[in-house]
Design an enzyme around this catalytic site. Structure first.
Site, PDB file in Angstrom:
ATOM      1  N   GLY A   1      -1.657   4.090  -4.451  1.00  0.00           N
ATOM      2  CA  GLY A   1      -1.496   2.848  -5.201  1.00  0.00           C
ATOM      3  C   GLY A   1      -0.380   2.859  -6.218  1.00  0.00           C
TER       4      GLY A   1
ATOM      5  CB  THR B   1      -0.944  -0.012   1.224  1.00  0.00           C
ATOM      6  OG1 THR B   1      -1.821   1.118   1.170  1.00  0.00           O
ATOM      7  CG2 THR B   1      -0.169   0.016   2.532  1.00  0.00           C
ATOM      8  CB  CYS B   2       1.909   3.791  -1.532  1.00  0.00           C
ATOM      9  SG  CYS B   2       0.992   3.757  -3.091  1.00  0.00           S
ATOM     10  N   GLY B   3       0.248   5.907  -0.879  1.00  0.00           N
ATOM     11  CA  GLY B   3      -0.700   7.004  -0.845  1.00  0.00           C
ATOM     12  C   GLY B   3      -1.872   6.810  -1.794  1.00  0.00           C
TER      13      GLY B   3
ATOM     14  CD1 TRP C   1      -3.413   8.252   4.161  1.00  0.00           C
ATOM     15  CD2 TRP C   1      -3.419   6.227   5.099  1.00  0.00           C
ATOM     16  NE1 TRP C   1      -3.675   8.421   5.502  1.00  0.00           N
ATOM     17  CE2 TRP C   1      -3.670   7.181   6.100  1.00  0.00           C
ATOM     18  CE3 TRP C   1      -3.374   4.873   5.458  1.00  0.00           C
ATOM     19  CZ2 TRP C   1      -3.881   6.840   7.441  1.00  0.00           C
ATOM     20  CZ3 TRP C   1      -3.580   4.534   6.780  1.00  0.00           C
ATOM     21  CH2 TRP C   1      -3.832   5.507   7.754  1.00  0.00           C
TER      22      TRP C   1
END
Length: 287
Positions: A246, A242-244, A271
């Site tokens: 994708g 996961t990240c901000g 996120w």
């Protein structure tokens, strides 16, 4: 396709390897550059001014689900196939994807192409910045590719939905690797998008996207293993990346798959989805 070094990723090719194949009609080159506002770079303008000969531009804002309120989420297989086919790319082509700094946004398009059914997809080590610094050929001439049929066949097992992510968090069903910066992960830095809480999913581990490369070059396999071990990720168990939004989560996915890890998925909402909802648990701190 390991072409150079047994301790390097099979999914990453060198500038030497690509330059030797610029005239190969079986090789398709894709510029997947995208930047955060703070980076103050315009990927479309940079592409128009200078790109690797034959490269087409993949607009990550446009080739996305335009009905979603979230950025960069996967489009339908039909929409993806139409867009990529118009670039002259088929699912059986050898596809090399690059970005500006190297190992930044190219892995996202590498992942998208693979999720949609392409298999011979690779990331260019060093990116366009490295390519230009080494004096390799560039052009401002825009390609006019002949449209192809891209037969998309989406692998939905590679994508984690919000409901699945919620289950993973609540019931500790797998490891979570977060590619955002350490400050955003801990909650010490604000999120760049308005209306989002700071912090991370309970149980997640911090693996900032930049730790997988040095100077735009992907780390070797031994270094990748140590990076995961240092973050507390057990490579014998499932991982959700996961990240901000994708995009940089795919860097972790690239690293995992380079090490032969099969049981990994990418949380496409990331996120942007989790942090903007009022009903999701959020933790702060370094762990």
């Amino acid at each position: 396709m390991n072409v150079e070094n047994a301790n390097r990723s099979d999914f990453v090719v060198s500038a030497d390897w690509l330059e030797q194949r610029l005239s190969d009609p079986a090789v398709r080159i894709v510029d997947a550059s995208w930047y955060l506002p703070a980076q103050n770079r315009d990927p479309k303008a940079e592409y128009a001014a200078a790109h690797i000969p034959g490269a087409v531009f993949f607009d990550q804002d446009a080739i996305a689900d335009q009905t979603s309120v979230l950025p960069h989420t996967l489009p339908s297989p039909e929409a993806f196939a139409k867009a990529v086919g118009a670039m002259g790319i088929g699912e059986n082509d050898v596809i090399v994807v690059y970005d500006g700094p190297g190992i930044f946004t190219a892995p996202r398009v590498w992942w998208m192409l693979r999720v949609m059914g392409a298999r011979n997809v690779f990331v260019l080590d060093g990116g366009m910045d490295g390519w230009k610094a080494e004096g390799r050929p560039v052009t401002a001439q825009l390609p006019n590719p002949e449209p192809r049929v891209f037969k998309a066949s989406i692998d939905r097992r590679a994508v984690t939905s919000f409901e699945r992510m919620k289950d993973v968090v609540e019931n500790r069903l797998g490891q979570i690797a977060d590619a955002r910066s350490a400050g955003r992960f801990s909650g010490e830095e604000p999120e760049p998008r308005a209306g989002m809480r700071s912090g991370h999913m309970p149980g997640a581990r911090s693996l900032p996207s930049g730790v997988f490369s040095e100077g735009g070059k992907f780390k070797d396999l031994d270094q990748l293993r140590r990076t995961f071990a240092d973050a507390g990720i057990d490579l014998s168990k499932p991982v959700v990346t996961t990240c901000g939004s994708g995009v940089t989560a795919a860097i972790i996915t690239l690293a995992l798959q380079s090490l032969g890890h099969k049981d990994n998925t990418l949380y496409d909402g990331s996120w942007s989805e989790w942090g903007s909802r009022p009903d999701t648990p959020v933790a702060t701190g370094k762990e």
